[in-house]
Design an enzyme around this catalytic site. Sequence first.
Site, mmCIF file in Angstrom:
data_model
loop_
_atom_site.group_PDB
_atom_site.id
_atom_site.type_symbol
_atom_site.label_atom_id
_atom_site.label_comp_id
_atom_site.label_asym_id
_atom_site.label_seq_id
_atom_site.Cartn_x
_atom_site.Cartn_y
_atom_site.Cartn_z
ATOM 1 N N ASP A 1 0.791 -1.248 0.000
ATOM 2 C CA ASP A 1 0.000 0.000 0.000
ATOM 3 C C ASP A 1 0.820 1.294 0.000
ATOM 4 O OD1 ASP A 1 -1.891 -1.984 0.307
ATOM 5 O OD2 ASP A 1 -2.834 -1.158 2.087
ATOM 6 N N CYS B 1 -1.970 -2.746 7.687
ATOM 7 C CA CYS B 1 -1.821 -3.674 6.557
ATOM 8 C C CYS B 1 -0.526 -4.474 6.600
ATOM 9 C CB CYS B 1 -2.012 -2.926 5.243
ATOM 10 S SG CYS B 1 -3.735 -2.389 5.061
ATOM 11 N N LYS C 1 -7.106 -4.858 -2.970
ATOM 12 C CA LYS C 1 -7.871 -5.419 -1.850
ATOM 13 C C LYS C 1 -8.778 -4.354 -1.258
ATOM 14 C CE LYS C 1 -4.031 -4.373 1.204
ATOM 15 N NZ LYS C 1 -4.723 -3.302 1.961
ATOM 16 N N ASP D 1 -4.665 -0.697 -1.597
ATOM 17 C CA ASP D 1 -5.970 -0.510 -0.982
ATOM 18 C C ASP D 1 -6.839 0.103 -2.088
ATOM 19 O OD1 ASP D 1 -6.881 -1.041 1.629
ATOM 20 O OD2 ASP D 1 -6.904 1.084 2.170
HETATM 21 C C1 VGL Z 1 -4.569 0.783 5.864
HETATM 22 C C2 VGL Z 1 -6.079 1.732 7.310
HETATM 23 C C3 VGL Z 1 -7.077 1.634 6.358
HETATM 24 C C4 VGL Z 1 -3.160 0.340 5.597
HETATM 25 C C5 VGL Z 1 -5.561 0.692 4.907
HETATM 26 O O1 VGL Z 1 -2.754 0.250 4.418
HETATM 27 O O2 VGL Z 1 -2.437 0.055 6.582
HETATM 28 N N1 VGL Z 1 -4.845 1.300 7.064
HETATM 29 N N2 VGL Z 1 -6.794 1.112 5.158
HETATM 30 ZN ZN ZN Z 2 -8.238 1.151 3.599
#
Ligand code: VGL
Ligand code: ZN
Length: 214
Positions: A15, A160, A115, A57
């Site tokens: 991410d 994540c 995802k 994400d």
């Molecule tokens: C994430 C919060 C919400 C991450 C993704 O990539 O860690 N954290 N969505």
């Molecule tokens: Zn997210």
Amino acid sequence: MEGINGIETALLIIDVQNDFCKGGALEVRNGETVVAPLNALAEYCAARGGRVIATADWHPRGHVSFASARNAEASDIANSASGGALWPDHCVQGTKGAQFHESLNMNPVQLIIRKGFRQNLDSYSAFFENDRTTPTGLDGYLKALGVTTVLIGGLATDYCVLYSALDAARLGYRVTVLIDAVQAVNAPAGSEQAAFAAMRKAGVALAETKECIL
Ligand code: VGL
Ligand code: ZN
């Protein structure tokens, strides 16, 4: 930590998207500092026949994990499906915020896993969505290729990256999280330290990127 040994190693870049970097909707402090070590390791890993995978994400508008989408009738089911946590709108499909950081070198990346694209289900882990049973397909991909060792960097340490590392360990991979290539949301306070403790307890190794580049 030994050096990368060919085809059984995969680097997971979690991410590294604009919304988690400076000025983004869910800004992670120093988020963009993960880019340089990940670029170096991705080149190194791919050049040795290893796998390089990036996750993104990738939420629809009004996603269950968005505080803005929450209303009075929001059910406990939605709550648990989102993993419980609510976030500002982030990484909405097709937006600038959902794009990978412009300095992230995507050339060595062989697979992109998106995802969190189901309206009513969030996904922190690169392996399973937050119901802990819906697979992303990554485990099948890695097992089919004979990967046994997974290196993990990216954003964020306490969400994540944490869930991906714990799932990878549970699925039987040797797992190393790259401490100079991760940054934490650290909300609630202390969640970064708790994440490192949980990873250690699960047998996840913590190492510097340079220890993997020999
Ligand atoms: C994430 C919060 C919400 C991450 C993704 O990539 O860690 N954290 N969505
Ligand atoms: Zn997210």
